[in-house]
Motif scaffolding. Structure first.
Motif, mmCIF file in Angstrom:
data_model
loop_
_atom_site.group_PDB
_atom_site.id
_atom_site.type_symbol
_atom_site.label_atom_id
_atom_site.label_comp_id
_atom_site.label_asym_id
_atom_site.label_seq_id
_atom_site.Cartn_x
_atom_site.Cartn_y
_atom_site.Cartn_z
ATOM 1 N N THR A 297 0.835 -1.204 0.000
ATOM 2 C CA THR A 297 0.000 0.000 0.000
ATOM 3 C C THR A 297 0.865 1.248 0.000
ATOM 4 O O THR A 297 0.589 2.224 -0.726
ATOM 5 N N SER B 104 0.756 3.940 -2.970
ATOM 6 C CA SER B 104 0.337 5.293 -2.595
ATOM 7 C C SER B 104 1.405 6.309 -2.981
ATOM 8 O O SER B 104 1.098 7.398 -3.488
ATOM 9 N N ASN C 282 -7.291 2.758 -0.909
ATOM 10 C CA ASN C 282 -7.482 2.758 0.544
ATOM 11 C C ASN C 282 -8.456 1.669 0.972
ATOM 12 O O ASN C 282 -8.266 1.025 2.007
ATOM 13 N N ALA D 183 -6.629 -1.545 0.877
ATOM 14 C CA ALA D 183 -5.711 -1.677 2.008
ATOM 15 C C ALA D 183 -6.452 -2.023 3.282
ATOM 16 O O ALA D 183 -5.945 -2.757 4.143
#
Length: 501
Positions: free
Chosen positions: A294, A298, A318, A321
């Motif tokens: 993640t 990101s 998100n 994740a």
């Protein structure tokens, strides 16, 4: 609900000189007397004092401003994390979990009672800000159930929250100049246990002898990893940064050691334990791998110009994740509380207390350990050479991933052999670490691309644009290609790295 406080302090033995005036020392504008508090604490441990052996204290205390249960875990010399829980009649569950790796199924018992008259002073700066607390404690210790007792007076200097540790060093000089001596005991409990112990227990712990044979060196390395797993258990439960990764590495080091040194340790004993270590590493990695991936995706998305971000890419990432709750996940804590995990810890203890050594374990270490490390390096070499002969694609990705795993194993074997092989092992460790980093970047790109394909398919099915996912995928391909371009040159310069062993 437990609260945590970082405690940074120094302890001194008080004699006739008493506490000197500390006004003017390192910005101390005033010393404010806060009166005398009467503290009554009962310390809990196993009958064989397992917590004390690990410099851990667990107490129930009344009196003062912080009555309740306190668990103190060592961080560094003079530094401990104090986890606090409200006053209750039994040890709170929030604390028993944090000592489970040490005590296992053994009962926690009240062993020592300490009653202290604490004469407290606050050291403040010109603005009245608290810099440190200084107390003169008159202590009376009783070993419960035996009647043995002791008493002494000590000075304790504790840094205020957020304070500068340099203040303690300056105060230390002032106290020493006044004739105050640093305490020989790490804590009040340590002193109480030593001074009230039955005579048959009043002996110094036998110092471990330096490793001599090949088996000695392997066991010393295994012991370090076992100790790391046990020590990291409470940190993992508290979600301390990097603790999950560090415990996972310790499990891998142990498992690799069992495999690398099969001429030293009996596989009939170690193979089942290695399987359990693999299970534990896998459980530790469930959340960790997704967290790392993640962060990578990101960071990559942050580098994409906003004009090229189509659809709710960040939001979908998100959601993938998942929301990570404060503290370790209940799933992971369940693993650490499981019978399977505790049995694994017992098995690791068994390997060290009654090691399954083979005949080669008694030989001189240089030849035996060097041969094992060279054998591991040979496997790395074969896999890298195989990968370089393959065309870019799934087969090469798999070969490079296998090479990365063998690279870790070789690195850990060289770590175990370093005390014997010296500079040659140190050089190999450095090379393997660099190769591991290079191959790790490639594998991370493989996993990132797999995730981006999955996210792209979900977004497309939801009527969203898949453009940005494709852009990120292309960039990950470039990162992997850069590794594959760099690898031949790196390997040409390092393929003989084990020759000096």
């Amino acid at each position: 609900m437990a609260d945590t406080k970082r405690e940074i302090e120094r302890k001194y033995e008080s004699d006739e000189s008493g506490l000197p005036d500390l006004t003017g020392v390192a910005g101390v504008a005033a010393v404010i007397h806060k009166g005398v508090a009467h503290l009554d604490a009962t310390y809990y441990d196993t009958e064989d004092e397992r917590l004390a052996a690990s410099s851990i204290t667990l107490r129930r205390r009344t009196g003062g401003t912080d009555a309740g249960w306190h668990l103190k875990l060592p961080v560094a010399p003079g530094v401990r994390d104090e986890i606090q829980a409200p006053l209750s009649g039994t040890v709170p569950g929030s604390l028993t979990g944090l000592v489970r790796s040490r005590v296992r199924d053994t009962e926690l018992l009240p062993l020592v009672r300490l009653r202290s008259d604490r004469d407290l002073r606050h050291l403040v700066d010109a603005d009245g800000l608290l810099l440190a607390e200084v107390s003169v404690d008159a202590v009376r210790a009783e070993r419960l159930g035996t009647g043995a007792s002791a008493q002494w007076t000590e000075i304790e200097v504790e840094l205020a929250d957020g304070g500068d540790p340099a203040l303690l060093a300056t105060l230390d000089k002032r106290l020493r100049k006044a004739g105050v001596r640093p305490s020989a005991a790490a804590s009040k409990l340590a002193r109480a246990l030593a001074e009230t112990a039955p005579k048959k227990k009043r002996r110094k712990e036998k110092t471990s002898e330096a490793p001599v044979t090949a088996g000695d060196h392997v066991l010393a390395y295994l012991r370090t990893q076992r100790d790391a797993i046990v020590a990291l258990d409470p940190a993992v439960r508290r979600d301390v940064e990097d603790s999950v990764h560090s415990m996972r590495v310790a499990t891998r080091r142990m498992r690799s050691t069992f495999k690398s040194f099969r001429t030293i340790l009996d596989r009939d004993v170690t193979d089942p334990i290695a399987d359990e270590l693999k299970w534990l590493a896998g459980e530790l990695g469930v959340d960790r791998d997704r967290e790392v991936l993640t962060e990578r995706l990101s960071a990559a998305l942050d580098e994409v110009p906003s004009a090229l971000v189509y659809g709710p890419v960040a939001e979908r990432l998100n959601r993938w994740a998942g929301e990570r709750p404060g503290g370790a996940s209940s799933r992971l804590i369940g693993i650490l509380d499981s019978r399977r995990y505790l049995a694994l810890l017992d098995a690791l203890d068994g390997v060290l207390t009654d090691p399954p050594l083979l005949q080669a374990a008694g030989n001189k270490p240089g030849k035996v350990l060097g041969k094992a490390v060279r054998k591991d390096f040979g496997k790395v070499s074969a896999l890298v050479e195989q990968a370089l002969e393959l065309d870019p694609g799934t087969d090469r990705d798999t070969a490079l991933h296998d090479a990365r795993k063998k690279t870790k194993r070789t690195r850990y074997a060289a770590e175990a052999a370093k005390p014997v092989l010296g500079a040659s092992a140190k050089s190999l460790i450095k090379t393997m670490k660099a190769l591991q980093t290079l191959l790790g970047e490639h594998q991370d790109s493989v996993m990132a691309r797999q995730t981006l394909r999955e996210l792209s398919a979900v977004a497309h099915a939801g009527g969203e644009s898949a453009f940005t996912y494709g852009l990120l995928y292309g960039r990950e391909e470039q990162r992997a290609a850069a590794v594959e371009t760099e690898l031949p040159g790196f390997w040409a310069g390092n393929k003989d790295a084990a020759d000096a062993l």
